[in-house]
Design an enzyme around this catalytic site. Structure first.
Site, PDB file in Angstrom:
ATOM      1  N   HIS A   1       0.810  -1.219   0.000  1.00 32.39           N
ATOM      2  CA  HIS A   1       0.000   0.000   0.000  1.00 32.39           C
ATOM      3  C   HIS A   1       0.847   1.275   0.000  1.00 32.39           C
ATOM      4  O   HIS A   1       0.383   2.350  -0.410  1.00 32.39           O
ATOM      5  CB  HIS A   1      -0.990  -0.002   1.169  1.00 32.39           C
ATOM      6  CG  HIS A   1      -2.250   0.763   0.895  1.00 32.39           C
ATOM      7  ND1 HIS A   1      -2.296   1.876   0.067  1.00 32.39           N
ATOM      8  CD2 HIS A   1      -3.524   0.578   1.320  1.00 32.39           C
ATOM      9  CE1 HIS A   1      -3.539   2.331   0.014  1.00 32.39           C
ATOM     10  NE2 HIS A   1      -4.307   1.565   0.759  1.00 32.39           N
TER      11      HIS A   1
ATOM     12  N   ASP B   1     -10.745  -7.473 -18.691  1.00 35.87           N
ATOM     13  CA  ASP B   1     -10.983  -8.624 -19.577  1.00 35.87           C
ATOM     14  C   ASP B   1      -9.683  -8.936 -20.326  1.00 35.87           C
ATOM     15  O   ASP B   1      -9.235  -8.140 -21.155  1.00 35.87           O
ATOM     16  CB  ASP B   1     -12.121  -8.268 -20.540  1.00 35.87           C
ATOM     17  CG  ASP B   1     -12.382  -9.355 -21.569  1.00 35.87           C
ATOM     18  OD1 ASP B   1     -11.652 -10.372 -21.568  1.00 35.87           O
ATOM     19  OD2 ASP B   1     -13.314  -9.184 -22.384  1.00 35.87           O
TER      20      ASP B   1
HETATM   21  C1  MLC Z   1     -15.015  10.205  -1.179  1.00 33.95           C
HETATM   22  C2  MLC Z   1     -15.691   9.103  -1.961  1.00 33.95           C
HETATM   23  C3  MLC Z   1     -15.377   7.775  -1.289  1.00 33.95           C
HETATM   24  C4  MLC Z   1     -17.222   9.233  -1.841  1.00 33.95           C
HETATM   25  O1  MLC Z   1     -17.663  10.352  -2.411  1.00 33.95           O
HETATM   26  P1  MLC Z   1     -19.179  10.493  -2.940  1.00 33.95           P
HETATM   27  O2  MLC Z   1     -20.096   9.970  -1.924  1.00 33.95           O
HETATM   28  O3  MLC Z   1     -19.349  11.916  -3.316  1.00 33.95           O
HETATM   29  O4  MLC Z   1     -19.303   9.508  -4.152  1.00 33.95           O
HETATM   30  P2  MLC Z   1     -18.653   9.549  -5.595  1.00 33.95           P
HETATM   31  O5  MLC Z   1     -17.439  10.410  -5.615  1.00 33.95           O
HETATM   32  O6  MLC Z   1     -18.487   8.138  -5.968  1.00 33.95           O
HETATM   33  O7  MLC Z   1     -19.753  10.183  -6.547  1.00 33.95           O
HETATM   34  C5  MLC Z   1     -20.652  11.228  -6.233  1.00 33.95           C
HETATM   35  C6  MLC Z   1     -21.552  11.476  -7.442  1.00 33.95           C
HETATM   36  O8  MLC Z   1     -20.739  11.941  -8.511  1.00 33.95           O
HETATM   37  C7  MLC Z   1     -21.099  11.280  -9.733  1.00 33.95           C
HETATM   38  N1  MLC Z   1     -19.962  10.444 -10.167  1.00 33.95           N
HETATM   39  C8  MLC Z   1     -18.714  10.521  -9.687  1.00 33.95           C
HETATM   40  N2  MLC Z   1     -17.900   9.689 -10.347  1.00 33.95           N
HETATM   41  C9  MLC Z   1     -18.638   9.027 -11.241  1.00 33.95           C
HETATM   42  C10 MLC Z   1     -18.379   8.043 -12.219  1.00 33.95           C
HETATM   43  N3  MLC Z   1     -17.148   7.582 -12.448  1.00 33.95           N
HETATM   44  N4  MLC Z   1     -19.389   7.577 -12.942  1.00 33.95           N
HETATM   45  C11 MLC Z   1     -20.636   8.052 -12.749  1.00 33.95           C
HETATM   46  N5  MLC Z   1     -20.928   9.004 -11.849  1.00 33.95           N
HETATM   47  C12 MLC Z   1     -19.962   9.501 -11.114  1.00 33.95           C
HETATM   48  C13 MLC Z   1     -22.330  10.495  -9.431  1.00 33.95           C
HETATM   49  O9  MLC Z   1     -23.436  11.304  -9.702  1.00 33.95           O
HETATM   50  C14 MLC Z   1     -22.242  10.245  -7.946  1.00 33.95           C
HETATM   51  O10 MLC Z   1     -23.494  10.078  -7.364  1.00 33.95           O
HETATM   52  P3  MLC Z   1     -24.142   8.618  -7.280  1.00 33.95           P
HETATM   53  O11 MLC Z   1     -23.180   7.796  -6.513  1.00 33.95           O
HETATM   54  O12 MLC Z   1     -25.409   8.767  -6.532  1.00 33.95           O
HETATM   55  O13 MLC Z   1     -24.325   8.116  -8.668  1.00 33.95           O
HETATM   56  C15 MLC Z   1     -15.297   9.095  -3.427  1.00 33.95           C
HETATM   57  O14 MLC Z   1     -15.437  10.343  -4.031  1.00 33.95           O
HETATM   58  C16 MLC Z   1     -13.902   8.606  -3.646  1.00 33.95           C
HETATM   59  O15 MLC Z   1     -12.890   9.316  -3.473  1.00 33.95           O
HETATM   60  N6  MLC Z   1     -13.774   7.326  -4.046  1.00 33.95           N
HETATM   61  C17 MLC Z   1     -12.517   6.642  -4.270  1.00 33.95           C
HETATM   62  C18 MLC Z   1     -12.015   6.070  -2.970  1.00 33.95           C
HETATM   63  C19 MLC Z   1     -10.755   5.266  -3.158  1.00 33.95           C
HETATM   64  O16 MLC Z   1      -9.846   5.598  -3.890  1.00 33.95           O
HETATM   65  N7  MLC Z   1     -10.685   4.112  -2.462  1.00 33.95           N
HETATM   66  C20 MLC Z   1      -9.591   3.190  -2.512  1.00 33.95           C
HETATM   67  C21 MLC Z   1      -8.639   3.404  -1.375  1.00 33.95           C
HETATM   68  S1  MLC Z   1      -7.239   2.325  -1.543  1.00 33.95           S
HETATM   69  C22 MLC Z   1      -7.872   0.812  -1.130  1.00 33.95           C
HETATM   70  O17 MLC Z   1      -8.906   0.665  -0.586  1.00 33.95           O
HETATM   71  C23 MLC Z   1      -7.059  -0.319  -1.542  1.00 33.95           C
HETATM   72  C24 MLC Z   1      -7.481  -0.867  -2.855  1.00 33.95           C
HETATM   73  O18 MLC Z   1      -8.618  -0.620  -3.289  1.00 33.95           O
HETATM   74  O19 MLC Z   1      -6.675  -1.557  -3.489  1.00 33.95           O
END
Ligand code: MLC
Length: 466
Positions: free
Chosen positions: A167, A408
């Site tokens: 990580h 895929d």
């Molecule tokens: C902070 C968050 C967790 C949650 O934020 P939110 O609650 O605002 O959700 P979100 O960012 O997914 O999206 C919010 C809204 O933006 C739009 N939206 C955003 N991205 C989109 C996409 N790619 N496709 C379609 N819609 C999208 C949608 O309308 C969505 O609403 P709706 O959802 O209703 O359609 C996220 O933003 C984020 O940063 N995610 C990535 C986290 C990450 O990297 N994790 C891995 C860590 S490492 C780890 O864990 C190890 C490993 O994985 O290997």
């Protein structure tokens, strides 16, 4: 000769795949503050299951395996740091990734006679069944591999690609990009396959600005945190030990459909008129709110006990200036709030968690600055201590935005993707639903008893909302 590690799996080969054409220029790549933050975390393990019912040993050895190996070698040419090692020379303040000619990635080739369909199912399975498919990541005091890979044949059922990643070297988005790049190069039949720009990694560390040197603050936090074991070698790269007995745990997958998400949103909205906080009812928030309340209720116990709500946010789009989406490394950070279990165990638990997460997400809505980041790891460490002492940590691995089912290799999309390492962290895993746009797959590892209660709460709650 094949070595048997349990009666279900045979190891046929442990080899090293080097980058195609074996580049001769050695180099090093520094860790940023977003990397050193994760320095001592346990590796993240993911399994990608591919179903091919006509996959005989012959077909696997003559077609599938050579293609996978060759395309991996091509992929490593684009992802050279993954072929190197994390090291910490005496004269440097922090570890870095070093690549030398002939470096490569450890790849294990195995064969399993376990039931592929059961492993790929959603039902309750022994957590320990997934460990033999997950490669060991070599980490010693002075050297740590960025990634290791295992390819396991299930004769006449399919194969599984297992990856374990360090990580401190890359996050979930980078990990998903690596798998998609490998799959993309494997799938192309041309002699010189190429990667599209969105799958071509950028290792440009200058995009991560750290004027206060928080990278070293985190390194020093880790040095101070390291237990007595490593006192003789404080600069050891060994990660924290796992304190979980996986043998006592079971794994299951739960699905929230797009319709469930919509109903949950409607239900919360109709109850929230009087509330001051403007709720951020994304799919992510709704999923966590629903699952976390079921988990808190399944755990039971004192309503006054501590619960930690945790999520990791991707900062690529949230930093100013933004970091390119194809940046390879870590560009994430964790966000945590401490609450009492009663908030989740009450009737209004889903609303309670949705509100807490909404506030946390709103704090990063207008972007991330590094203000206060000096203390971020220390705060995390103190919460980890709380979790060890019994607080329930409710966190997330993975994301519904990584498109893991898009990997895929030429034999179809994965039948199932699992994050194995949630068995040691206690986090839930998230992925976009394989079969429905807008649905969510949730992976969980719990004791048998908690899983039974969770499962019945989860199903009953959904019946009540639809
Ligand atoms: C902070 C968050 C967790 C949650 O934020 P939110 O609650 O605002 O959700 P979100 O960012 O997914 O999206 C919010 C809204 O933006 C739009 N939206 C955003 N991205 C989109 C996409 N790619 N496709 C379609 N819609 C999208 C949608 O309308 C969505 O609403 P709706 O959802 O209703 O359609 C996220 O933003 C984020 O940063 N995610 C990535 C986290 C990450 O990297 N994790 C891995 C860590 S490492 C780890 O864990 C190890 C490993 O994985 O290997």
């Amino acid at each position: 000769m094949a070595a048997t590690i349990d009666n279900r799996i045979k190891i046929h080969e442990v080899t090293r795949i080097t980058p195609f054409s074996n580049p001769t220029a050695e180099f090093s790549l520094p860790l940023t503050l977003f990397d050193t933050y994760w320095l001592k975390f346990l590796p993240v393990g993911r399994l990608f299951f591919y179903q091919i019912t006509e996959l005989t040993s012959d077909l696997f050895n003559s077609v599938v395996l050579p293609k996978l190996k060759h395309s991996l070698s091509l992929t490593l040419l684009h992802y050279l740091p993954l072929a190197g090692n994390l090291m910490w020379p005496e004269d440097t303040a922090k570890p870095a990734i070093y690549y030398f000619p002939n470096d490569g990635v450890a790849v294990t080739i195995a064969e399993s006679n376990a039931d592929f369909n059961t492993l790929c199912g959603d039902g309750v399975r022994e957590a320990v069944e997934f460990r033999p498919l997950t490669p060991h990541l070599s980490i010693s005091d002075d050297k740590a591999a960025p990634i290791s890979i295992q390819i396991t044949l299930f004769p006449n059922q399919g194969f599984c690609i297992g990856i374990s990643i360090h990580h401190a070297i890359f996050d979930g988005r980078s990990s998903a990009m690596f798998m998609k790049s490998w799959a993309c190069l494997c799938k192309q039949d041309e002699e010189n396959p190429s990667l599209p720009p969105e799958l071509t990694p950028s290792f440009d560390r200058t995009v991560i600005k750290d004027p206060k040197g928080i990278d070293l603050v985190y390194v020093n936090n880790w040095l101070a945190f390291t237990g007595s074991d490593s006192d003789q070698n404080k600069r050891s790269l060994k990660v924290m030990p796992s304190i979980v007995d996986v043998n006592k745990l079971v794994r299951a997958t739960f699905v929230l459909t797009r319709q469930h998400i919509k109903k949950l949103r409607d239900k919360i909205l109709s109850a929230s008129n009087v509330n001051e906080v403007k709720l951020h009812l994304s799919t992510f928030v709704l999923t966590c709110a629903y699952v976390y309340t079921c988990m808190a209720k399944a755990r039971g116990g004192e309503s006054n006990r501590d619960v930690l709500l945790v999520f990791t946010a991707d900062y690529r789009n949230r930093l100013d200036p933004p970091v390119p989406a194809n940046y390879f490394g870590n560009c994430v950070g964790s966000h945590i709030t401490n609450v009492k279990a009663r908030g989740l165990m009450d009737e209004t638990g889903v609303f309670f968690v949705a509100e807490k997460l909404s506030v946390m997400i709103k704090e990063i809505e207008n972007g991330i600055t590094l203000e206060g980041f000096e203390d971020k790891l220390l705060k995390l460490m103190s919460l980890m201590k709380q979790a060890v002492e019994g607080a329930q940590g409710l966190g997330v691995a993975g994301s519904i935005r990584f498109d893991v089912y898009g990997s895929d290799f030429g034999w179809g999309r994965p039948k199932k993707v699992e994050i194995v390492s949630i068995d040691t962290t206690g986090a839930i895993s998230l992925a976009e639903s394989r079969d429905e746009d807008g649905g969510v797959e949730i992976g969980l590892v719990l004791s048998q008893q908690e899983m039974e209660i969770f499962s019945s709460l989860f199903e009953k709650g959904l019946k009540d909302i639809v």
